[in-house]
Design a protein around this motif. Structure first.
Motif, PDB file in Angstrom:
ATOM      1  N   LYS A  11     -42.567   8.338  23.747  1.00 41.32           N
ATOM      2  CA  LYS A  11     -41.219   8.298  23.182  1.00 41.32           C
ATOM      3  C   LYS A  11     -40.339   7.459  24.090  1.00 41.32           C
ATOM      4  O   LYS A  11     -40.530   7.407  25.307  1.00 41.32           O
ATOM      5  CB  LYS A  11     -40.637   9.706  23.032  1.00 41.32           C
ATOM      6  N   GLN A  18     -30.874   7.726  19.151  1.00 38.87           N
ATOM      7  CA  GLN A  18     -32.095   7.310  18.473  1.00 38.87           C
ATOM      8  C   GLN A  18     -33.248   7.168  19.459  1.00 38.87           C
ATOM      9  O   GLN A  18     -33.087   6.636  20.560  1.00 38.87           O
ATOM     10  CB  GLN A  18     -31.876   5.986  17.733  1.00 38.87           C
ATOM     11  N   ARG A  20     -37.439   6.065  19.722  1.00 43.46           N
ATOM     12  CA  ARG A  20     -38.641   5.454  19.133  1.00 43.46           C
ATOM     13  C   ARG A  20     -39.837   6.264  19.585  1.00 43.46           C
ATOM     14  O   ARG A  20     -40.047   6.487  20.783  1.00 43.46           O
ATOM     15  CB  ARG A  20     -38.776   4.001  19.589  1.00 43.46           C
ATOM     16  N   THR A  32     -45.518   4.216  14.252  1.00 45.09           N
ATOM     17  CA  THR A  32     -44.235   4.311  14.955  1.00 45.09           C
ATOM     18  C   THR A  32     -43.241   5.018  14.049  1.00 45.09           C
ATOM     19  O   THR A  32     -43.202   4.771  12.841  1.00 45.09           O
ATOM     20  CB  THR A  32     -43.706   2.907  15.310  1.00 45.09           C
ATOM     21  N   TRP A  34     -39.077   7.145  14.017  1.00 40.93           N
ATOM     22  CA  TRP A  34     -37.762   7.218  14.651  1.00 40.93           C
ATOM     23  C   TRP A  34     -37.183   8.609  14.455  1.00 40.93           C
ATOM     24  O   TRP A  34     -37.391   9.246  13.426  1.00 40.93           O
ATOM     25  CB  TRP A  34     -36.822   6.168  14.050  1.00 40.93           C
ATOM     26  N   LYS A  36     -33.489  11.021  15.354  1.00 37.09           N
ATOM     27  CA  LYS A  36     -32.123  11.065  15.865  1.00 37.09           C
ATOM     28  C   LYS A  36     -31.938  12.183  16.873  1.00 37.09           C
ATOM     29  O   LYS A  36     -31.134  12.082  17.785  1.00 37.09           O
ATOM     30  CB  LYS A  36     -31.141  11.230  14.700  1.00 37.09           C
ATOM     31  N   GLU A  58     -39.373   2.094   7.448  1.00 36.71           N
ATOM     32  CA  GLU A  58     -39.380   2.825   8.709  1.00 36.71           C
ATOM     33  C   GLU A  58     -39.700   4.290   8.441  1.00 36.71           C
ATOM     34  O   GLU A  58     -39.381   4.821   7.377  1.00 36.71           O
ATOM     35  CB  GLU A  58     -38.022   2.714   9.424  1.00 36.71           C
ATOM     36  N   ILE A  60     -38.827   7.964   9.363  1.00 34.59           N
ATOM     37  CA  ILE A  60     -37.744   8.748   9.950  1.00 34.59           C
ATOM     38  C   ILE A  60     -38.183  10.211  10.026  1.00 34.59           C
ATOM     39  O   ILE A  60     -38.524  10.821   9.010  1.00 34.59           O
ATOM     40  CB  ILE A  60     -36.446   8.642   9.114  1.00 34.59           C
TER      41      ILE A  60
END
Length: 201
Positions: A11, A18, A20, A32, A34, A36, A58, A60
């Motif tokens: 990470k 945010q 990754r 990969t 993401w 919050k 992406e 999430i």
């Protein structure tokens, strides 16, 4: 929204809110994603179930539910380091979006085993070190990265090399202690790849 089983490989904070995250998933291999919300340090130890939304190409993360977390309070520094470098090898060697279900199942089985160990019957730290070194060698051999010529120096090394990707994970977990000199040779073969992989990509 979809639910996946995954193991956290790394990470990285990108912005204040945010992160990754690199995940090794049962369904899609390495991906990969993401998030919050800040991940806790313990997440790297856990096999988790993750709720993911695919948005604008992406991934999430919306929710993380731990399934199995290894009991590591009694691990020493060397065992912990070997475990963490196992995830380093996974992160660097596995290609993204390529299913590696057999490798995921190996890792899942080991994490489940480590999560259920009775505290009155602790596994010796040297035994853990051996398991994690063998797992790294197994992982690299399954991807054709492990150099066979590094296993020709001593009589038992060729036998170990042949069994790395054919033995069951259960037998790897319960294997007898390997002589420290032989284990050092196996670890050398692993680190030979770790230190030179960038030149091979």
């Amino acid at each position: 929204m979809y639910t996946i089983r995954a193991i956290l490989l790394s990470k990285q904070s990108i912005r204040d809110n945010q992160i990754r995250i690199v995940l090794f998933t049962q369904e899609f291999g390495k991906i990969t994603a993401w998030a919050k919300k800040t991940f806790t340090a313990s997440d790297i130890w856990a096999l988790t179930e993750i709720l993911v939304e695919r948005k604008k190409q992406e991934n999430i993360i919306h929710n993380v539910t731990p399934l199995f977390t290894p009991k590591n309070e009694w691990w020493n520094y060397r065992a912990t380091l070997q475990y963490l470098t196992l995830f380093h090898v996974m992160r660097e060697s596995l290609p993204e979006w390529m299913e590696q279900r057999w490798i995921f199942e190996d890792t899942k089985e080991t994490i489940e085993y480590l999560s259920k160990i009775d505290y009155n019957n602790k596994v010796d730290n040297d035994k853990l070190v051996q398991l994690f070194i063998l797992m790294k060698a197994r992982l690299l051999k399954k991807q054709w990265y492990l150099r066979e010529e590094l296993f020709l120096k001593k009589d038992i090394l060729p036998i170990i090399y042949d069994r790395l990707d054919t033995a069951s994970m259960k037998s790897m977990i319960s294997s007898k202690n390997i002589h420290s000199g032989i284990l050092d040779e196996i670890e050398f073969a692993v680190f030979e790849w770790i230190h030179t992989y960038k030149n091979r990509i």
